[in-house]
Design an enzyme around this catalytic site. Structure first.
Site, short mmCIF file in Angstrom:
data_model
loop_
_atom_site.label_atom_id
_atom_site.label_comp_id
_atom_site.label_asym_id
_atom_site.label_seq_id
_atom_site.Cartn_x
_atom_site.Cartn_y
_atom_site.Cartn_z
N LYS A 167 0.57 11.12 1.10
CA LYS A 167 1.58 10.69 -0.32
C LYS A 167 0.80 9.71 -0.80
O LYS A 167 1.41 8.25 0.74
CB LYS A 167 3.29 11.24 0.29
N GLU A 240 3.03 -0.77 8.92
CA GLU A 240 1.39 -1.88 8.60
C GLU A 240 2.14 -2.81 7.11
O GLU A 240 2.28 -1.88 6.06
CB GLU A 240 0.41 -1.82 8.40
N CYS A 274 -3.59 -6.80 1.92
CA CYS A 274 -2.28 -7.71 2.96
C CYS A 274 -2.68 -8.89 3.78
O CYS A 274 -2.29 -9.41 3.56
CB CYS A 274 -1.77 -6.60 3.66
N GLU A 370 5.46 -13.04 -0.49
CA GLU A 370 3.37 -12.52 -0.85
C GLU A 370 3.29 -12.02 -1.97
O GLU A 370 3.80 -11.44 -2.73
CB GLU A 370 3.43 -11.37 0.44
#
Length: 467
Positions: A167, A240, A274, A370
């Protein structure tokens, strides 16, 4: 351009449709199939039905088909890279790099083997370890690397004998559908299924009782929900998640030499990585000079549609993230000194000027959270132990970098950074045969390498009496 999903070996229309937007102009360029819960059930059922036969094939047989998928994608790599830029926004060279990386990734996994091993043997016993596939894997991927994140998950899952329901992120589903188009010609029905949603099927998929493992890459907040959804069934889960990677610059480097490396490590893919550099710590002795060098690089960077020649930084991928980054810019203006950028660009699409901020406190949002955009906060330090503590004072622990002319000194500092991966004098070097993953709330488990492949298997120990 395929606009259909892959369910049980067939490319199918959806119960509904989804518009896909080009972030460089904010306009719809494709309308594609979108699944409902009924089609999700069909995809999981197909994967479950295909599992017994697929899992009985040898590694060589499964690896050959994964290799054929790599060959088919390589034959269309130019078309695929153009599509990647169109849906994600990254410059053409970066898009081609992602496509080539994903193809190599599939080839690497196609070559992997987990044969039974003798882990102990003496006069009385022989102890064997062998690994078996888990079952149906849910592969849930993000929008920043819409091709390579899919190959990273389906490669090891398929070669180890699992079947897959993939997905992709709803804002970047096209690369996954491109893979689906070629996979439909190669794999038995049900082995690989690709569905598209608008973020409403993630929970039902990851919590589905017939899903044995979830491999998820995305935000820490969503990762927590994925982790909770698998708790009742004790699903195998790899996460992750987000990062707030610190770059620690030591006092023995040249600001002019190091600035381009820091800038590229922070601004690649418009900062939407990331493992990108999210905050830079520089010693007082070179702080102002380094800030000035970074600011000049930001002013000189070519920000444009990734499809245009010469583009170095593309748009932010979607409107939601665009608005979020604009919020960080407001925080930067209120709490620090903006040396370059600091605002949106006056054009169509989700473009933000590359931004460098100095004199900002550790407590600012831009430092604590972040940002996932083209913004670099640069912070001053006086003492190495102090800066290590500041770098580690984060809920995140995905990556980090240390920059020094003295390698031994750089390694000594790197060893003290509480992150899954720390580089010295380089950034974003991720060989496929080396596992990576996060510490703290940046994730659980590892992708890549033997450990990443093993995560898609169940370990079995057979203890045999010899006398």
């Amino acid at each position: 351009m395929n606009t259909r999903m892959l369910i049980n070996g067939e490319l199918v229309e959806g119960a509904a449709t989804l518009d896909v937007v080009n972030p460089a102009n904010g306009k719809v360029f494709a309308t594609i199939a979108r699944a409902d819960e009924g089609q999700l059930e069909e995809a999981v059922a197909a994967a479950r039905a295909a599992f017994p036969a697929w899992s009985k094939l040898t590694y060589e047989e499964r690896g050959a088909m994964v290799g054929k998928l790599a060959d088919a994608l390589e034959a269309r790599k130019e078309e695929l890279a153009q599509l990647l830029t169109r849906e994600q926004g990254k410059p053409a060279a970066q898009a081609m790099g992602e496509v080539i990386g994903g193809i190599y990734q599939l080839r690497f996994y196609a070559s992997q083997r987990h044969e039974p091993q003798i882990i102990k043997e003496d006069a009385k016993s022989r102890i064997l370890e062998h690994r078996t596939p888990l079952g149906v894997v849910a592969a849930v991927t993000p929008w920043n690397f819409p091709f390579m994140m899919v190959t990273q998950k389906i490669g090891p899952a398929l070669v180890t004998g699992n079947t897959v329901v993939a997905k992709p992120a709803p804002t970047t589903p096209m690369c996954a559908l491109f893979i689906a188009e070629e996979a439909a010609k190669i794999f038995p029905a049900g082995v690989l299924n690709v569905i598209v949603d608008e973020n409403e099927l993630g929970g039902p998929l990851t919590a589905h009782p017939d899903i044995a493992k979830v491999s998820f890459t995305g935000s820490t907040g969503t990762g927590r929900k994925v982790y909770a959804s698998g708790a009742d069934a004790l699903k195998r889960i790899t996460l992750e998640l987000g990062g707030n990677d610190a770059a620690i610059v030591l006092d023995d480097v040249s600001p002019k030499e190091i600035a381009p490396k820091l800038f590229n490590g922070a601004m690649i893919n418009a900062g939407q990585v990331c493992l990108a550099i999210k905050r830079v710590y520089a010693p007082a002795s070179i702080y102002d000079e380094l800030c000035d060098e970074l600011a000049q690089l930001a002013k000189d960077a070519v920000v444009d549609d990734g499809a245009n020649q010469g583009a170095q930084i593309g748009p932010v991928q979607n409107r939601m993230q665009y608005e979020k980054v604009l919020g960080f810019l407001e925080d930067a203006r209120e709490n620090g000194t903006v040396l370059a950028g600091g605002d949106r660009l006056d054009r169509d699409g989700y473009f933000i000027a590359p931004t460098v901020v100095k004199d900002i406190p550790d407590s600012a949002r831009l430092v604590r959270e972040e940002q996932f955009g083209p913004v670099i906060p640069v912070l001053k330090y006086d003492d190495i132990d102090e800066v290590i503590a500041r770098a580690n004072d984060s809920e995140y622990g995905l990556g980090g970098t240390v920059w020094s002319a003295d390698l031994d000194r750089g390694v000594e500092v790197a060893m003290k950074i509480d992150s899954g991966t720390v580089w010295v004098n380089k950034h974003l070097d991720l060989p496929f045969d080396v596992p990576f993953g996060g510490a703290k709330q940046s994730g659980i488990g590892r992708e890549g390498g033997d450990e990443g492949v093993s995560a898609y298997t169940q370990k079995h120990v057979v203890n045999v009496a010899l006398s």
